[in-house]
Structures are given as structure tokens and as C-alpha cells.
Design an enzyme around this catalytic site. Structure first.
Site, short mmCIF file in Angstrom:
data_model
loop_
_atom_site.label_atom_id
_atom_site.label_comp_id
_atom_site.label_asym_id
_atom_site.label_seq_id
_atom_site.Cartn_x
_atom_site.Cartn_y
_atom_site.Cartn_z
CG ASP A 1 8.96 -7.46 -5.14
OD1 ASP A 1 9.49 -6.96 -4.14
OD2 ASP A 1 9.47 -7.40 -6.28
CD GLU B 1 10.92 -0.28 -3.27
OE1 GLU B 1 11.11 0.05 -4.45
OE2 GLU B 1 11.69 -1.03 -2.65
#
Length: 535
Positions: free
Chosen positions: A61, A222
Site C-alpha cells: 500500500d 478501495e
């Protein structure tokens, strides 16, 4: 503790790149990649090319900030305490750690966003409720920390009062107002100082839908990351699930003239995806787009390495080109071959040593507690070239071991251990509190661990208070050794194969990494921890 894969968030992605020049791949036959510190993998090949990953190991991420000629990068740090290690680069390929921003996590840290606004740095953080969390109002809680200097000191977390959503992405609208985009995709306006919300959370984008017959983990819209290029705001999202089937995770793009929409989907979504499960890099997604040193564009995102899921989601870099209609195209193909480095940047040192003589404290950079309450960091103290670790729990499963990340296919690590007051201590390869292997010594016997539990095999060992321990992981084949101080290494009778110690086995987004621990009562002193990558 909440499982990191069970926070469901919904999202967008699909498509093929056509009509553009072939990717700028370096010619075959180039010299092998240069090794870094301790022989660790390093992306920079020293010939104007790089070979992914730019950060080997479990660095998922990624959120990247361009700040003049400098680039700063951080990642999800999950249970690590301290957490949010910040990396610095000037060429997007070579990275060095400079600071840990989060001394005391309030919970498990999911994907964050690192931004700078009007001279101040901010990190927007989703904290997931952990067993040791106190005062969190929801299973997911958006907070922010800030600093005037990227190296800190960073503030304590400020609760924005947003619950049930993750993956914040900051943007300044055409009206000068600040907004956070969130999983879903939802949006909320912020106050001018960025430290509070200034309106309700609203659903603003439904995401691009891929065909139903595509093999993915889940839709999971997301990771919204936003930037402005020319007259357009671009919204980069992830869909398909971050693990599971190797063709699942992907990067999609939408754009709008206004931060308020409407959002137009890229006609060739997904911009990035693993199309072939035999490719080198799998489950590629969760991207941030950034302008390079020479004004070109790059995508920074994560992926699993085929055959080495155990290393976790590694940080990847891919060139981006813009077509005449203002849409981005990823130009790195399957990332299996070297690519031309970003031009105009200044190469610096890369990585850090994992070896430790314990002459100083390195919590938050080298070592990280697993699932340790923030106030309990005093368990580990350094002095006299030794790390003293107070015992906790009954074994690896509940002792909150000290771990460090690893990004090499083959490596060995060793440490000297001294027991005091009845402690048991050892060396592990640790995935999570349910899956680990390694060994522990209590002064009288050796306990071997496999599959997250004590093994039937009890390795013969001499009685005493001191012992040296060593683990060799040679491309998923693990051998363990011990010796009395000054003696010869004794290889343990049982070897293990660990290719299945990964996220899709355990439903937990982690990696298999070295760890030291002490359990029972008393404490253990660790000296001369050594790590080296193997050819």
C-alpha cells in the site's frame, strides 16, 4: 485482533493497452542486478536500468509524496510498533529510511496517505481496532498526524470521527478546500487545517466494473489516490481484492474537471493488472501516480512475487505514458525485465542493514514489535552491546516478538542468546501468531516449532544459559542450527519447506520474516544478530 483482509471495501477496474509503443524494456543480456547491503536485493543495476522491486519485502500500500527534488514513501505498518517508517529518495529507485512517524499506534495501521499542504506534512491513517486498542469507536477509525519536518517530531493522532471506512486519500479541490476520499468511494470535506471534518461523509463514485467472469478475490473498491494534471483531477483506485487469485488486484483510473465529479472512467481500464497467473508479479494494485524528476510519470504500487508469496506485497515502480486524450498507460509490461531508470534524479544509497550489534536502539527502523501494546515498548532495552528483552507470554504465539522484514529469496540469520531468571528465548521465521517456525531454548531443552506449534521432534542440546541460534532459508527450504559458544554449528535433524507460509494460506496480509523472542519469566539478552543474503 481484526483480520486485515476482512474489512470489506468496494471498488473499480478493467481493459487492455493498445496502439502505444512497446514498453521501454532494457535489452536482455545486461549484467545482473547489483547487490546491496549484506548482499540484499537492490533494484538499481548500475547501468541506467532497474529491476523491480524497488523495495523488496513486505512494503504494501505505498503512498508517495513528491516534495521538490525529494520523494518520501511510507506503507501500511499493521501491528508494528513503532510504525510508519518513512523512506527518502531522489530518483524513485534507491531508498533510505529516515524516520518512524508513529511512535504509539492506536490500532492496526492500514493504507495511509502522506501529503504536504502549505508547508506542513500530514499522514492520514486508518486505525483498525486491535486487542490492545483503547478508545477506538469503530472497527475502522480515520485519524491524522502532522509535522513541520518530515523527520518529525510527529503529533499524536487526531481523531477525525470517521468510522467504518479505510484508505484515506487527500486532495485539494478547485475551490481550495481540502477533501478526504475513502474506501467505497466516499468523500468528506476537511477544515482548512486538515485536522477535522467539515461536513458529512458522502458516496461520490461507484467504481468501474470489470466483467463478472474475471477471476478475482472480491470487488473491493478501495485505495483512492487523487492528483491534478492540467485541467483534470484523476482518481486512482484499486479493485479485485489485494490477495486471493493472482489475476484479482488491479489499478483503475477515472477523471473529472471537478473534485465534485462527475467521474469519467478510463476507456482502457484496468490500467494495471496481472493478466497471466504465470507472470513474475501477481495481484498488482493499490497505486499512487507521481511525477518523476524529469517531469515524466510513474506508478508506485505493490504486488506478490511469483513463487515467493512468503515475502509479502513488495513495492513496484512502473513508467506511465499519457496519450493525446489525457489518459495514462502503464508501460512496464509484466515487470519481469529491467526498465530504464527515471531520468534526472540523483541516485543515493539504498536500504539498511538488518544485522545489529545492539550498540543503539533501532525500534521502528530495523526492529518492530508484533502486536505489542504501544506502552509496552520498554520491554526491550539496549546496553552493553546487548538487547535485553523481558519475557512475555508462553511462546511465539503470545509473546509479541521483535521482527524485521526481509526481501531476499535466500538468506541466513543468527544470534547469541543469554537466559536469565528462567526465561525461554529463541529465533524464528514468523508470519503471525498462528503460523511460525523456529526454535526456543530454556537452558535445559530445545523446542522446535513448525506450522505455528511445537514440533514432535526435540533436538538434543546441552544444558546452560548461553546458546547461539541460526536459521537458513534457502528459497523456501529452512534449516535450523545451534551451537554452544565457541563450538561448532549443529544442524537440526528436521528441515522445513515454507512456501505455503503466506497470506492466501492464513487469510492475513503479512510476510514470513525473522524474529527474536523471550517468553515465560525473566528476560533474555540477545547479542551479535547477523543477517546476510545468500547467492
Amino acid at each position: 485482533m481484526m483480520n486485515r483482509r476482512n474489512a470489506l471495501h468496494l471498488g473499480a477496474v478493467a481493459g487492455l493497452v493498445t496502439g502505444l509503443p512497446a514498453p521501454a524494456l532494457a535489452a536482455a543480456g545486461k549484467p545482473p542486478a547489483r547487490n546491496g547491503i549484506e548482499g540484499q536485493r537492490r533494484a538499481d543495476r548500475g547501468d541506467g536500468t532497474y529491476l523491480n522491486p524497488i523495495l523488496a519485502g513486505d512494503y504494501p500500500d505505498p503512498t508517495i509524496l513528491k516534495d521538490g527534488e525529494d520523494y518520501y514513501l511510507t506503507h501500511s505498518s499493521f501491528e508494528a510498533a513503532p510504525g510508519l517508517l518513512i523512506w527518502h529518495s531522489r530518483d524513485l529507485v534507491n531508498w533510505t529510511p529516515i524516520a518512524s512517524a508513529l511512535e504509539k499506534p492506536l490500532g492496526t495501521v492500514f493504507a495511509v496517505d502522506l501529503v504536504k499542504h502549505e508547508g506542513r506534512y500530514y499522514i492520514y491513517i486508518p486505525f483498525m481496532a486491535a486487542p490492545w486498542s483503547e478508545g477506538l469507536k469503530s472497527f475502522a477509525n480515520i485519524c491524522v498526524i502532522h509535522a513541520d519536518d518530515i523527520r518529525g517530531p510527529w503529533s499524536e493522532p487526531v481523531d477525525l470521527g470517521i468510522g467504518g471506512l479505510i484508505d484515506p486519500g487527500h486532495v485539494v479541490g478547485e475551490n481550495g478546500k481540502r477533501y478526504l476520499f475513502l474506501s467505497g468511494v466516499n468523500r468528506v470535506r476537511l477544515t482548512d487545517d486538515g485536522l477535522a471534518t467539515d461536513g458529512p461523509v458522502e458516496k461520490v463514485y461507484d467504481g468501474w466494473k470489470y466483467p463478472d467472469d474475471w477471476v478475482t478475490e472480491a470487488y473491493s473498491l478501495e485505495g483512492p489516490k487523487l492528483f491534478r494534471r492540467g485541467d483534470w483531477f484523476y482518481l486512482v483506485t484499486a479493485v479485485g481484492g489485494t490477495a486471493g487469485p493472482p489475476t484479482g488486484h488491479m489499478v483503475t483510473v477515472a477523471r473529472s474537471r471537478s473534485v465534485h465529479g462527475p467521474w469519467e472512467d478510463c476507456p482502457h481500464n484496468p490500467v494495471i493488472r496481472t493478466w497471466n497467473p504465470a507472470d513474475k508479479w501477481l495481484s498488482r494494485g493499490h497505486a499512487t501516480f507521481v511525477e518523476g524528476p524529469a517531469g515524466d510519470w510513474w506508478a508506485v504500487y505493490h504486488g506478490y512475487e511469483n513463487g515467493f508469496y512468503t515475502l509479502g506485497r513488495q513495492t513496484l515502480l512502473e513508467p506511465i505514458r499519457w496519450d493525446k486524450q489525457g489518459w495514462p498507460h502503464a508501460m512496464g509490461a509484466d515487470l519481469a525485465r529491467p526498465l530504464a531508470k527515471p531520468s534526472g534524479g540523483e541516485a543515493g544509497p539504498h536500504g539498511m542493514a538488518w544485522s545489529d550489534n545492539f550498540s543503539g536502539q533501532s525500534l521502528g527502523s530495523r526492529w518492530r514489535f508484533y502486536n505489542q501494546a504501544p506502552g509496552a515498548g520498554a520491554r526491550a532495552t539496549v546496553g552493553g552491546n546487548a538487547l535485553t528483552l523481558a519475557a512475555k507470554g508462553t511462546g511465539p504465539q503470545d509473546c509479541s516478538p521483535l521482527t524485521h522484514l526481509v526481501g531476499d529469496h535466500a538468506y541466513e540469520c543468527s544470534v547469541s542468546v543469554e537466559l536469565t531468571d528462567g526465561a525461554s528465548a529463541g529465533l524464528l521465521l514468523f508470519f503471525n501468531d498462528r503460523l511460525f517456525l523456529g526454535m526456543a531454548y530454556d537452558g535445559e531443552r530445545m523446542v522446535s516449532y513448525r506450522g505455528g506449534k511445537a514440533s514432535y521432534w526435540q533436538e538434543p542440546v546441552e544444558k546452560g544459559s548461553r546458546i547461539d541460534l541460526r536459521i537458513v532459508n534457502d528459497r523456501q527450504i529452512v534449516s535450523m542450527y545451534h551451537r554452544t559458544p565457541g563450538g561448532e554449528w549443529v544442524r537440526h535433524a528436521v528441515r522445513s519447506e515454507v512456501s505455503g507460509y503466506h497470506a492466501n494460506t492464513m487469510d492475513d496480509l503479512a510476510s514470513l520474516r525473522p524474529a527474536i523472542f523471550a517468553s515465560g519469566k525473566g528476560s533474555a539478552r540477545f547479542r551479535d544478530y547477523r543477517y546476510k543474503a545468500l547467492a
